[in-house]
Scaffold this motif. Structure first.
Motif, mmCIF file in Angstrom:
data_model
loop_
_atom_site.group_PDB
_atom_site.id
_atom_site.type_symbol
_atom_site.label_atom_id
_atom_site.label_comp_id
_atom_site.label_asym_id
_atom_site.label_seq_id
_atom_site.Cartn_x
_atom_site.Cartn_y
_atom_site.Cartn_z
ATOM 1 N N ASP A 33 6.957 3.561 5.604
ATOM 2 C CA ASP A 33 6.950 4.997 5.290
ATOM 3 C C ASP A 33 8.323 5.464 4.812
ATOM 4 O OD1 ASP A 33 4.278 5.212 6.017
ATOM 5 O OD2 ASP A 33 4.736 5.720 8.087
ATOM 6 N N ILE A 76 9.497 7.095 1.112
ATOM 7 C CA ILE A 76 10.206 8.366 0.952
ATOM 8 C C ILE A 76 11.504 8.168 0.182
ATOM 9 C CG2 ILE A 76 11.416 10.195 2.218
ATOM 10 C CD1 ILE A 76 9.342 9.695 4.491
ATOM 11 N N THR A 126 9.680 11.381 -6.863
ATOM 12 C CA THR A 126 8.757 12.462 -6.503
ATOM 13 C C THR A 126 7.510 12.472 -7.376
ATOM 14 O OG1 THR A 126 10.024 13.964 -7.919
ATOM 15 C CG2 THR A 126 10.563 13.938 -5.570
ATOM 16 N N ARG A 141 4.820 10.252 -5.795
ATOM 17 C CA ARG A 141 4.459 10.421 -4.391
ATOM 18 C C ARG A 141 2.967 10.645 -4.192
ATOM 19 N NH1 ARG A 141 9.456 13.667 -1.361
ATOM 20 N NH2 ARG A 141 10.828 11.837 -1.299
ATOM 21 N N GLN A 147 -1.514 4.943 0.554
ATOM 22 C CA GLN A 147 -1.479 4.867 2.012
ATOM 23 C C GLN A 147 -2.875 5.047 2.605
ATOM 24 O OE1 GLN A 147 -1.905 7.299 4.549
ATOM 25 N NE2 GLN A 147 -0.758 6.442 6.266
ATOM 26 N N MET A 172 6.245 13.672 3.273
ATOM 27 C CA MET A 172 7.386 12.993 2.662
ATOM 28 C C MET A 172 8.471 13.996 2.292
ATOM 29 S SD MET A 172 5.343 10.285 0.221
ATOM 30 C CE MET A 172 6.751 9.351 -0.361
ATOM 31 N N CYS A 180 10.813 15.329 5.190
ATOM 32 C CA CYS A 180 11.716 14.389 5.864
ATOM 33 C C CYS A 180 13.112 14.432 5.260
ATOM 34 C CB CYS A 180 11.159 12.969 5.759
ATOM 35 S SG CYS A 180 9.564 12.752 6.595
ATOM 36 N N ALA A 201 14.633 9.286 7.285
ATOM 37 C CA ALA A 201 13.253 9.386 6.821
ATOM 38 C C ALA A 201 12.284 8.723 7.786
ATOM 39 C CB ALA A 201 13.140 8.746 5.437
ATOM 40 N N PHE A 253 9.331 10.983 9.629
ATOM 41 C CA PHE A 253 7.938 10.692 9.292
ATOM 42 C C PHE A 253 7.190 10.119 10.498
ATOM 43 C CE2 PHE A 253 4.265 9.091 7.065
ATOM 44 C CZ PHE A 253 4.126 9.970 6.006
#
Length: 427
Positions: A144, A148, A153, A156, A163, A355, A358, A363, A367
């Protein structure tokens, strides 16, 4: 200044090199490995132990071995302190965890017990499973955090989809593929195949994660990662509050679907394929299409829309619960499968939001805390919904669930309005 600019340029170049294929191949495999392994402890092992005559009281204790997944925020700061700023160190931990799982399952294959209930006394079994779950939890912290730190971005949404879909797929393979293998060929072969599959997947991750092996951010004057530091951050605390509101609405309804279908007259065989096949396929499909909606709507509006759709689905269940229409069985099956797809879609968006909440320097800690809250919420919602439904009935629980989802949609909409001018922060 020139050194800092060079570091920024390298970080930007590394981000550009992280393609959607890289995200899916690396993180999809890692999350699938987690789901596959966890499913053995949650579904497969209890079935085998019961078949070998182990008492139900002892089998029930195996679920306590999932406690590392709830407690992992307590050692996540140490992992953040060691890995801070370097994707290569995150990957080193991930590879170590994967190799450890391979070795554990190889050792299990060599045992080849003739009588499982006698070969594994409860203390030995608990110790072995606890080690496995600690390794899985540690791998999850690093995976995780790596997502991050190293995934840009604009990818994501793909990471969130990967996930959810990877975990679903891992659970399906673990619960439906390993047990027939055990029945047909025995313990040693089944464990050996599992170890081999994990070894191959680990090798694939090693080969495909090269573009992630760069500093994910520049470390400058960050405080030491800590759980207390996470709880002092207003953004994260606010995020936890939103997560509780959003997930409580969905989990209250989801936790009752199995018993509700039985009480509505569906056979156990029907419930089995609806829950075991229909909802999983719906969940995977929902997770796969999630990034498309996120890219078009932005995360906040995405969460608002699908909270409202989820609420409408739950209202449908409420209508069936109070109305008992002639098409109740068909309606329940459609609504349950739709609810699973909407739940998975929403979690993709929540994953992206989490995400963003964090802090870069811790991170893994942040998370892990969010995931632990969600896990504890799932347990509490399951227990609470069952108790309340037993007293006041399914219909009022479904109504409460829908109300909370509408409230979450309003909060998500309000949170998205200030960010409308900067969609790159939420996509």
């Amino acid at each position: 200044m020139a050194v800092n600019d060079l570091a920024d340029e390298r970080a930007a170049a590394a981000a550009r090199s992280v393609t959607a294929v890289t995200v899916v191949s690396v993180f999809g495999i890692l999350y699938a490995a987690q789901g596959f392994t966890a499913s053995l402890a949650q579904f497969v092992l209890p079935s085998i132990l019961r078949d070998k005559g182990v008492p139900l009281a002892q089998i029930g204790l195996t679920y306590l071995l999932f406690s590392p997944l709830v407690l992992k925020p307590f050692w996540a700061p140490a992992m953040d302190r060691w890995s801070m700023g370097l994707a290569t160190r995150r990957l080193a931990v991930i590879h170590l965890c994967q190799v450890s799982l391979v070795l554990i399952f190889l050792c299990a294959a060599l045992l080849n017990p003739e009588n499982l209930s006698q070969a594994f006394n409860p203390a030995w079994m608990a110790a072995a499973l606890l080690i496995v779950m600690v390794v899985i939890a540690s791998q999850d912290i690093s995976t995780d955090a790596l997502a991050i730190e190293a995934v840009p971005t604009n990818r994501r949404g793909v990471a969130g989809s990967t996930q959810v879909a990877g975990t679903y797929l891992g659970y399906v393979l673990g619960s439906s593929a390993w047990l027939p293998l055990y029945v047909a060929f025995g313990w040693s072969v089944a464990m050996g195949v599992l170890a081999f599959i994990l070894a191959v997947l680990t090798a694939v991750v090693k080969v495909t994660s090269g573009s992630l092996s760069a500093p994910a951010f520049r470390v400058e004057n960050h405080p030491a990662p800590s759980l207390l530091g996470a709880l002092r951050r207003p953004q994260l605390v606010t995020g936890i509050g939103f997560l509780v509101l959003y997930q409580l609405g969905g989990r209250l309804a989801a936790s009752l679907l199995g018993p509700f279908m039985i009480d509505a007259g569906l056979s156990l065989a029907t419930v089995s394929w609806v829950v075991g096949i229909g909802t999983v396929i719906a969940g995977i499909c929902g997770a796969v299409i999630g990034p498309i909606f996120i890219r078009g709507l932005g995360v906040s509006r995405f969460l608002c829309l699908f909270a409202l759709l989820h609420a409408a689905c739950v209202v449908g269940l409420w209508g069936v619960a109070i109305g008992k229409p002639s098409c109740a069985v068909e309606a329940i099956i459609v609504l349950v499968i739709l609810e699973s797809a909407l739940f998975a879609l929403a979690y993709v968006g929540l994953f992206v939001k989490m995400m963003g909440w964090c802090a870069a320097h811790q991170a893994g800690t942040d998370f892990s805390l969010l995931q632990s809250v969600d896990s504890a919420l799932a347990i509490g919602a399951g227990l609470g919904a069952s108790l309340v439904a037993g007293v006041i009935g399914y219909s009022l629980v479904f109504l409460l669930s829908a109300f909370l989802l509408v409230a979450a949609a309003i909060v998500a909409f309000a949170a998205g309005r200030p960010a409308a001018a900067t969609p790159h922060h939420i996509s």
